[in-house]
Motif scaffolding. Structure first.
Motif, PDB file in Angstrom:
ATOM      1  N   PHE A  97     -71.304  83.005  87.157  1.00  0.00           N
ATOM      2  CA  PHE A  97     -72.672  83.113  86.664  1.00  0.00           C
ATOM      3  C   PHE A  97     -73.423  84.000  87.650  1.00  0.00           C
ATOM      4  CE2 PHE A  97     -70.980  79.161  85.135  1.00  0.00           C
ATOM      5  CZ  PHE A  97     -71.446  79.069  83.834  1.00  0.00           C
ATOM      6  N   HIS A  98     -73.838  85.177  87.203  1.00  0.00           N
ATOM      7  CA  HIS A  98     -74.552  86.120  88.063  1.00  0.00           C
ATOM      8  C   HIS A  98     -76.006  86.195  87.612  1.00  0.00           C
ATOM      9  CE1 HIS A  98     -75.400  89.568  90.545  1.00  0.00           C
ATOM     10  NE2 HIS A  98     -75.949  90.135  89.494  1.00  0.00           N
ATOM     11  N   PHE A  99     -76.902  85.594  88.408  1.00  0.00           N
ATOM     12  CA  PHE A  99     -78.328  85.603  88.110  1.00  0.00           C
ATOM     13  C   PHE A  99     -78.896  86.928  88.591  1.00  0.00           C
ATOM     14  CE2 PHE A  99     -76.902  81.294  88.595  1.00  0.00           C
ATOM     15  CZ  PHE A  99     -77.490  80.647  87.522  1.00  0.00           C
ATOM     16  N   TYR A 100     -79.251  87.830  87.659  1.00  0.00           N
ATOM     17  CA  TYR A 100     -79.655  89.166  88.068  1.00  0.00           C
ATOM     18  C   TYR A 100     -81.150  89.321  88.290  1.00  0.00           C
ATOM     19  CZ  TYR A 100     -80.098  89.725  82.973  1.00  0.00           C
ATOM     20  OH  TYR A 100     -80.393  89.559  81.656  1.00  0.00           O
ATOM     21  N   ASP A 101     -81.967  88.541  87.635  1.00  0.00           N
ATOM     22  CA  ASP A 101     -83.402  88.520  87.917  1.00  0.00           C
ATOM     23  C   ASP A 101     -84.016  87.328  87.181  1.00  0.00           C
ATOM     24  OD1 ASP A 101     -83.923  89.303  85.249  1.00  0.00           O
ATOM     25  OD2 ASP A 101     -84.303  91.382  85.790  1.00  0.00           O
ATOM     26  N   SER A 102     -85.329  87.261  87.159  1.00  0.00           N
ATOM     27  CA  SER A 102     -85.998  86.105  86.562  1.00  0.00           C
ATOM     28  C   SER A 102     -85.836  86.023  85.044  1.00  0.00           C
ATOM     29  CB  SER A 102     -87.485  86.129  86.908  1.00  0.00           C
ATOM     30  OG  SER A 102     -88.090  87.290  86.372  1.00  0.00           O
ATOM     31  N   ARG A 103     -85.309  87.082  84.423  1.00  0.00           N
ATOM     32  CA  ARG A 103     -85.144  87.084  82.968  1.00  0.00           C
ATOM     33  C   ARG A 103     -83.808  86.525  82.513  1.00  0.00           C
ATOM     34  NH1 ARG A 103     -85.853  93.188  82.196  1.00  0.00           N
ATOM     35  NH2 ARG A 103     -84.757  92.996  84.158  1.00  0.00           N
ATOM     36  N   GLY A 104     -82.824  86.443  83.393  1.00  0.00           N
ATOM     37  CA  GLY A 104     -81.561  85.929  82.897  1.00  0.00           C
ATOM     38  C   GLY A 104     -80.381  86.082  83.828  1.00  0.00           C
ATOM     39  N   LEU A 105     -79.208  85.992  83.222  1.00  0.00           N
ATOM     40  CA  LEU A 105     -77.970  86.029  83.976  1.00  0.00           C
ATOM     41  C   LEU A 105     -76.854  86.619  83.134  1.00  0.00           C
ATOM     42  CD1 LEU A 105     -75.809  83.110  83.534  1.00  0.00           C
ATOM     43  CD2 LEU A 105     -78.207  82.538  83.212  1.00  0.00           C
ATOM     44  N   ASP A 106     -75.827  87.075  83.809  1.00  0.00           N
ATOM     45  CA  ASP A 106     -74.591  87.503  83.163  1.00  0.00           C
ATOM     46  C   ASP A 106     -73.554  86.435  83.430  1.00  0.00           C
ATOM     47  OD1 ASP A 106     -75.476  90.012  82.228  1.00  0.00           O
ATOM     48  OD2 ASP A 106     -75.152  90.910  84.193  1.00  0.00           O
ATOM     49  N   VAL A 107     -72.689  86.229  82.462  1.00  0.00           N
ATOM     50  CA  VAL A 107     -71.617  85.249  82.608  1.00  0.00           C
ATOM     51  C   VAL A 107     -70.303  85.970  82.358  1.00  0.00           C
ATOM     52  CG1 VAL A 107     -70.664  83.071  81.797  1.00  0.00           C
ATOM     53  CG2 VAL A 107     -73.136  83.435  81.730  1.00  0.00           C
ATOM     54  N   ALA A 108     -69.341  85.755  83.235  1.00  0.00           N
ATOM     55  CA  ALA A 108     -68.007  86.349  83.085  1.00  0.00           C
ATOM     56  C   ALA A 108     -66.972  85.259  83.318  1.00  0.00           C
ATOM     57  CB  ALA A 108     -67.817  87.473  84.081  1.00  0.00           C
ATOM     58  N   ALA A 109     -65.834  85.394  82.628  1.00  0.00           N
ATOM     59  CA  ALA A 109     -64.777  84.401  82.774  1.00  0.00           C
ATOM     60  C   ALA A 109     -63.423  85.068  82.630  1.00  0.00           C
ATOM     61  CB  ALA A 109     -64.936  83.301  81.734  1.00  0.00           C
ATOM     62  N   SER A 110     -62.399  84.333  83.005  1.00  0.00           N
ATOM     63  CA  SER A 110     -61.044  84.874  82.945  1.00  0.00           C
ATOM     64  C   SER A 110     -60.515  84.941  81.515  1.00  0.00           C
ATOM     65  CB  SER A 110     -60.110  84.045  83.827  1.00  0.00           C
ATOM     66  OG  SER A 110     -60.121  82.697  83.410  1.00  0.00           O
ATOM     67  N   SER A 111     -61.160  84.230  80.592  1.00  0.00           N
ATOM     68  CA  SER A 111     -60.759  84.276  79.181  1.00  0.00           C
ATOM     69  C   SER A 111     -61.936  83.904  78.291  1.00  0.00           C
ATOM     70  CB  SER A 111     -59.604  83.318  78.909  1.00  0.00           C
ATOM     71  OG  SER A 111     -60.063  81.978  78.947  1.00  0.00           O
ATOM     72  N   LYS A 112     -61.855  84.291  77.018  1.00  0.00           N
ATOM     73  CA  LYS A 112     -62.911  83.926  76.069  1.00  0.00           C
ATOM     74  C   LYS A 112     -63.007  82.418  75.908  1.00  0.00           C
ATOM     75  CE  LYS A 112     -61.578  86.528  72.614  1.00  0.00           C
ATOM     76  NZ  LYS A 112     -61.552  87.199  71.292  1.00  0.00           N
ATOM     77  N   GLU A 113     -61.889  81.743  75.977  1.00  0.00           N
ATOM     78  CA  GLU A 113     -61.901  80.291  75.802  1.00  0.00           C
ATOM     79  C   GLU A 113     -62.729  79.595  76.880  1.00  0.00           C
ATOM     80  OE1 GLU A 113     -61.100  78.693  73.074  1.00  0.00           O
ATOM     81  OE2 GLU A 113     -60.679  80.718  72.374  1.00  0.00           O
ATOM     82  N   GLU A 114     -62.772  80.164  78.061  1.00  0.00           N
ATOM     83  CA  GLU A 114     -63.602  79.604  79.141  1.00  0.00           C
ATOM     84  C   GLU A 114     -65.090  79.669  78.772  1.00  0.00           C
ATOM     85  OE1 GLU A 114     -62.623  78.205  82.044  1.00  0.00           O
ATOM     86  OE2 GLU A 114     -60.502  78.533  81.618  1.00  0.00           O
ATOM     87  N   LEU A 115     -65.456  80.618  77.907  1.00  0.00           N
ATOM     88  CA  LEU A 115     -66.858  80.836  77.543  1.00  0.00           C
ATOM     89  C   LEU A 115     -67.244  80.233  76.197  1.00  0.00           C
ATOM     90  CD1 LEU A 115     -67.167  84.577  78.557  1.00  0.00           C
ATOM     91  CD2 LEU A 115     -68.009  82.595  79.818  1.00  0.00           C
ATOM     92  N   ARG A 116     -66.277  79.832  75.400  1.00  0.00           N
ATOM     93  CA  ARG A 116     -66.552  79.391  74.026  1.00  0.00           C
ATOM     94  C   ARG A 116     -67.574  78.252  73.962  1.00  0.00           C
ATOM     95  NH1 ARG A 116     -64.682  80.768  69.422  1.00  0.00           N
ATOM     96  NH2 ARG A 116     -62.857  81.799  70.266  1.00  0.00           N
ATOM     97  N   ASP A 117     -67.445  77.234  74.781  1.00  0.00           N
ATOM     98  CA  ASP A 117     -68.369  76.106  74.756  1.00  0.00           C
ATOM     99  C   ASP A 117     -69.791  76.556  75.096  1.00  0.00           C
ATOM    100  OD1 ASP A 117     -68.788  73.294  74.360  1.00  0.00           O
ATOM    101  OD2 ASP A 117     -69.030  73.106  76.530  1.00  0.00           O
ATOM    102  N   LEU A 118     -69.919  77.401  76.102  1.00  0.00           N
ATOM    103  CA  LEU A 118     -71.230  77.939  76.470  1.00  0.00           C
ATOM    104  C   LEU A 118     -71.800  78.779  75.326  1.00  0.00           C
ATOM    105  CD1 LEU A 118     -73.385  78.316  78.672  1.00  0.00           C
ATOM    106  CD2 LEU A 118     -72.075  80.293  79.466  1.00  0.00           C
ATOM    107  N   TYR A 119     -70.957  79.594  74.712  1.00  0.00           N
ATOM    108  CA  TYR A 119     -71.381  80.415  73.565  1.00  0.00           C
ATOM    109  C   TYR A 119     -71.910  79.537  72.427  1.00  0.00           C
ATOM    110  CZ  TYR A 119     -70.951  83.312  69.388  1.00  0.00           C
ATOM    111  OH  TYR A 119     -71.195  83.963  68.206  1.00  0.00           O
TER     112      TYR A 119
END
Length: 59
Positions: free
Chosen positions: A14-36
């Motif tokens: 989870f990379h918080f880039y400024d007060s407006r939001g963040l970028d999320v990266a993972a090793s696979s799409k399945e790691e992100l599916r629940d968050l999505y």
């Protein structure tokens, strides 16, 4: 105000880039599916088509 924080959790970054939001990266799409699914309303309009298409490919 400048934010330069990154948080690591399991295989996800989870990379918080400024007060407006963040970028999320993972090793696979399945790691992100629940968050999505749970936080879909947080996706910016600018990114929506690309992100939706990543998760709709398999459905």
């Amino acid at each position: 105000m400048i934010f330069t924080s990154s948080t690591f959790s399991k295989n996800t970054i989870f990379h918080f880039y400024d007060s407006r939001g963040l970028d999320v990266a993972a090793s696979s799409k399945e790691e992100l599916r629940d968050l999505y699914l749970k936080r879909n309303d947080w996706i910016l309009k600018y990114d929506r088509k690309r992100i939706d298409s990543m998760f709709m490919e398999e459905d």
